[in-house]
Design an enzyme around this catalytic site. Structure first.
Site, PDB file in Angstrom:
ATOM      1  N   GLU A 103       1.542  -8.917  -8.393  1.00 17.91           N
ATOM      2  CA  GLU A 103       1.890  -7.960  -7.266  1.00 17.91           C
ATOM      3  C   GLU A 103       2.117  -6.416  -7.628  1.00 17.91           C
ATOM      4  OE1 GLU A 103       0.714  -6.973  -4.702  1.00 17.91           O
ATOM      5  OE2 GLU A 103       0.464  -8.443  -3.153  1.00 17.91           O
ATOM      6  N   ASP A 107       7.029  -5.993   0.189  1.00 19.04           N
ATOM      7  CA  ASP A 107       7.937  -5.489   1.359  1.00 19.04           C
ATOM      8  C   ASP A 107       8.384  -6.264   2.285  1.00 19.04           C
ATOM      9  OD1 ASP A 107       8.773  -3.790   3.163  1.00 19.04           O
ATOM     10  OD2 ASP A 107       6.943  -2.564   3.347  1.00 19.04           O
ATOM     11  N   VAL A 157       7.159   4.091  -1.157  1.00 23.57           N
ATOM     12  CA  VAL A 157       6.840   4.808  -2.426  1.00 23.57           C
ATOM     13  C   VAL A 157       5.294   4.807  -2.747  1.00 23.57           C
ATOM     14  CG1 VAL A 157       9.306   4.021  -3.309  1.00 23.57           C
ATOM     15  CG2 VAL A 157       7.079   2.337  -3.325  1.00 23.57           C
TER      16      VAL A 157
HETATM   17  P1  IMP Z   1       3.961  -6.800   2.665  1.00 21.30           P
HETATM   18  O1  IMP Z   1       2.914  -7.639   3.134  1.00 21.30           O
HETATM   19  O2  IMP Z   1       4.737  -6.036   3.764  1.00 21.30           O
HETATM   20  O3  IMP Z   1       5.000  -7.505   1.701  1.00 21.30           O
HETATM   21  O4  IMP Z   1       3.165  -5.630   1.788  1.00 21.30           O
HETATM   22  C1  IMP Z   1       2.213  -5.980   0.824  1.00 21.30           C
HETATM   23  C2  IMP Z   1       1.486  -4.742   0.284  1.00 21.30           C
HETATM   24  O5  IMP Z   1       1.609  -3.629   1.019  1.00 21.30           O
HETATM   25  C3  IMP Z   1       1.702  -4.164  -0.989  1.00 21.30           C
HETATM   26  O6  IMP Z   1       1.109  -5.038  -1.754  1.00 21.30           O
HETATM   27  C4  IMP Z   1       1.219  -2.960  -0.958  1.00 21.30           C
HETATM   28  O7  IMP Z   1       0.045  -2.751  -1.305  1.00 21.30           O
HETATM   29  C5  IMP Z   1       1.670  -2.373   0.468  1.00 21.30           C
HETATM   30  N1  IMP Z   1       2.927  -1.666   0.306  1.00 21.30           N
HETATM   31  C6  IMP Z   1       4.174  -2.148   0.841  1.00 21.30           C
HETATM   32  N2  IMP Z   1       5.032  -1.411   0.734  1.00 21.30           N
HETATM   33  C7  IMP Z   1       4.490  -0.101   0.100  1.00 21.30           C
HETATM   34  C8  IMP Z   1       5.083   1.098  -0.173  1.00 21.30           C
HETATM   35  O8  IMP Z   1       6.130   1.508  -0.307  1.00 21.30           O
HETATM   36  N3  IMP Z   1       3.813   1.972  -0.806  1.00 21.30           N
HETATM   37  C9  IMP Z   1       2.673   1.753  -0.904  1.00 21.30           C
HETATM   38  N4  IMP Z   1       2.200   0.480  -0.460  1.00 21.30           N
HETATM   39  C10 IMP Z   1       3.102  -0.522   0.051  1.00 21.30           C
HETATM   40 MG    MG Z   2      -0.792  -4.601  -2.825  1.00 19.60          MG
END
Ligand code: IMP
Ligand code: MG
Length: 183
Positions: A103, A107, A157
């Site tokens: 990955e 986040d 980011v």
């Molecule tokens: P999560 O489900 O919140 O863990 O987020 C997963 C996906 O969100 C990551 O694989 C990224 O594609 C996108 N993402 C999360 N944070 C960021 C960021 O700061 N910048 C760009 N994409 C993000």
């Molecule tokens: Mg992703």
């Protein structure tokens, strides 16, 4: 592409290109050691993981197989929706395979905990996770992430695969964007 090419778009560089390269060598050494004598399938999560997949795979010393999945959890904005959909599934049967999910960033961890359960349910021998970046929110979800490149603060980011509205994926370092980019 370098920082100058981006003019005033970049606010702060959080992880430099050389740091990424060095850390990938360390992660690859750990992975080589942990999977010695095993066949490994690395699964990249599109589109963000393209850079880390390409660089990590080439830093490894054993010939792994590579496959790709596309899931969606974010729209074009910056907030996680919590809804995960498979946009492109794997071509590989996971039965009895050692799988390493690669990955770009964790986040909320919503995407990954869903993906982990999904791949485990296909009968894999093992499923582990390697992420280039991890944000503090990820500590709240109970997923065991074996390989982490860098911890980053809770800011949006871009770069090294990560986008804002599909742009900046080809930036070779990880950075925050200046406020004017969002307005
Ligand atoms: P999560 O489900 O919140 O863990 O987020 C997963 C996906 O969100 C990551 O694989 C990224 O594609 C996108 N993402 C999360 N944070 C960021 C960021 O700061 N910048 C760009 N994409 C993000
Ligand atoms: Mg992703």
């Amino acid at each position: 592409m370098d920082q100058q090419d981006l003019g005033t778009d970049i606010e702060k560089v959080l992880v430099a290109e050389a740091q990424i390269k060095h850390r990938l060598t360390e992660l690859a050494a750990d992975i080589d050691r942990d999977y010695a004598g095993e066949d490994l399938l690395i699964v990249g999560v599109l589109k963000g993981a393209v850079m880390v997949m390409a660089d990590l795979a080439r830093a490894l010393h054993s010939p792994v197989r590579m496959d790709w999945m596309a899931v969606s959890s974010y729209g074009s904005g910056t907030k996680s929706s919590g809804v995960v959909r498979i946009l492109k599934d794997l071509d590989t049967d996971l039965k009895d395979q050692h799988v390493l999910i690669v990955e770009d960033i964790i986040d909320s961890g919503l995407t990954l905990s869903w993906l982990l359960a999904n791949l485990k349910s296909r009968g894999a021998a093992s499923v582990e996770i390697c992420t280039m970046l991890r944000k503090p929110e990820a500590a709240k979800v109970e997923i065991d992430v074996r390989y982490v490149g860098f911890e980053v603060p809770n800011e949006f980011v871009v770069g090294y695969g990560l986008d804002y509205a599909e742009k900046y994926r080809n930036v070779p370092f990880v950075a925050t964007l200046a406020p004017h980019v969002y307005s």
